[in-house]
Write a protein that holds these residues in place. Structure first.
Motif, PDB file in Angstrom:
ATOM      1  N   GLU A 133       0.832  -1.200   0.000  1.00  0.00           N
ATOM      2  CA  GLU A 133       0.000   0.000   0.000  1.00  0.00           C
ATOM      3  C   GLU A 133       0.877   1.264   0.000  1.00  0.00           C
ATOM      4  O   GLU A 133       1.998   1.261   0.519  1.00  0.00           O
ATOM      5  N   CYS A 168      -2.680   0.254  -3.953  1.00  0.00           N
ATOM      6  CA  CYS A 168      -2.197  -1.049  -3.499  1.00  0.00           C
ATOM      7  C   CYS A 168      -1.675  -1.780  -4.724  1.00  0.00           C
ATOM      8  O   CYS A 168      -2.458  -2.165  -5.599  1.00  0.00           O
ATOM      9  N   TRP A 208     -10.428  -3.261   0.881  1.00  0.00           N
ATOM     10  CA  TRP A 208      -9.736  -2.330   1.778  1.00  0.00           C
ATOM     11  C   TRP A 208     -10.351  -2.456   3.167  1.00  0.00           C
ATOM     12  O   TRP A 208     -11.581  -2.493   3.312  1.00  0.00           O
ATOM     13  N   ARG A 258      -9.546  -1.138   7.490  1.00  0.00           N
ATOM     14  CA  ARG A 258      -8.817  -0.167   8.294  1.00  0.00           C
ATOM     15  C   ARG A 258      -8.887  -0.555   9.757  1.00  0.00           C
ATOM     16  O   ARG A 258      -9.813  -1.233  10.186  1.00  0.00           O
ATOM     17  N   ARG A 311     -10.079  -4.450  13.368  1.00  0.00           N
ATOM     18  CA  ARG A 311     -10.008  -4.151  11.934  1.00  0.00           C
ATOM     19  C   ARG A 311     -11.425  -4.099  11.359  1.00  0.00           C
ATOM     20  O   ARG A 311     -12.255  -4.955  11.661  1.00  0.00           O
ATOM     21  N   TYR A 351      -4.706   1.734   6.992  1.00  0.00           N
ATOM     22  CA  TYR A 351      -5.511   1.149   5.926  1.00  0.00           C
ATOM     23  C   TYR A 351      -4.753   0.000   5.273  1.00  0.00           C
ATOM     24  O   TYR A 351      -3.572   0.149   4.916  1.00  0.00           O
ATOM     25  N   TYR A 352      -5.448  -1.125   5.119  1.00  0.00           N
ATOM     26  CA  TYR A 352      -4.864  -2.333   4.551  1.00  0.00           C
ATOM     27  C   TYR A 352      -5.618  -2.747   3.292  1.00  0.00           C
ATOM     28  O   TYR A 352      -6.852  -2.669   3.264  1.00  0.00           O
ATOM     29  N   CYS A 353      -4.887  -3.208   2.304  1.00  0.00           N
ATOM     30  CA  CYS A 353      -5.559  -3.864   1.190  1.00  0.00           C
ATOM     31  C   CYS A 353      -5.372  -5.375   1.333  1.00  0.00           C
ATOM     32  O   CYS A 353      -4.420  -5.837   1.977  1.00  0.00           O
ATOM     33  N   TRP A 401      -2.552 -10.109   2.557  1.00  0.00           N
ATOM     34  CA  TRP A 401      -2.687  -8.777   3.143  1.00  0.00           C
ATOM     35  C   TRP A 401      -1.417  -7.970   2.913  1.00  0.00           C
ATOM     36  O   TRP A 401      -0.311  -8.510   2.911  1.00  0.00           O
ATOM     37  N   GLN A 433       0.943  -4.528   4.254  1.00  0.00           N
ATOM     38  CA  GLN A 433       1.462  -4.098   5.557  1.00  0.00           C
ATOM     39  C   GLN A 433       0.728  -2.879   6.100  1.00  0.00           C
ATOM     40  O   GLN A 433       0.873  -2.560   7.288  1.00  0.00           O
ATOM     41  N   GLY A 434      -0.017  -2.210   5.275  1.00  0.00           N
ATOM     42  CA  GLY A 434      -0.802  -1.080   5.740  1.00  0.00           C
ATOM     43  C   GLY A 434      -0.141   0.267   5.492  1.00  0.00           C
ATOM     44  O   GLY A 434       1.078   0.374   5.371  1.00  0.00           O
TER      45      GLY A 434
END
Length: 123
Positions: free
Chosen positions: A6, A22, A36, A38, A45, A94-96, A113, A115-116
């Motif tokens: 990301e 991402c 996505w 968060r 999460r 925020y993670y994808c 996933w 790393q954010g």
């Protein structure tokens, strides 16, 4: 194997905009639904948005509808999250994530996933 990275997070004032990206490795990106999520400090999460492998279907959590837009470019192996009218409560990492299935709001359904990236919205 899919690796996700990301980018695009940062500090923005309330009412501002950010665009998260991402980038995915591997030649099978177009076969994955992408989501996505968060996570704010001290909270679990949370699902934000998901897009189908073709980009034809999207789904959002109610709190971001009308403000966030998820999109993807399969030629670039990238999924985006355009965030407008940001609020302090949008502050989170925020993670994808990639889902071999049709796409879900449940994090347990996702196979890979990133790393954010930190998003901070000041009031």
């Amino acid at each position: 194997q899919v690796q996700l990275v990301e980018s695009g997070g940062g500090l923005v004032q309330a009412g501002g905009s950010l665009r998260l990206s991402c980038a995915a490795s591997g030649r099978t990106f177009s076969s994955y639904a992408m989501g996505w999520f968060r996570q704010a400090p001290g909270k679990e999460r949370e699902f934000v948005a998901v897009i189908s492998w073709s980009g034809g279907r999207t789904y959002y959590v109610d709190s971001v509808k009308g403000r966030f837009t998820i999109s993807r470019d399969n030629a670039k192996n990238t999924v985006y999250l355009q965030m407008n009218s940001l609020k302090p409560e949008d502050t989170a990492v925020y993670y994808c994530a990639a889902d071999r299935g049709p796409g879900s709001r449940w994090s347990r359904e996702y196979d890979y996933w990133g790393q954010g990236t930190q998003v901070t919205v000041s009031s």
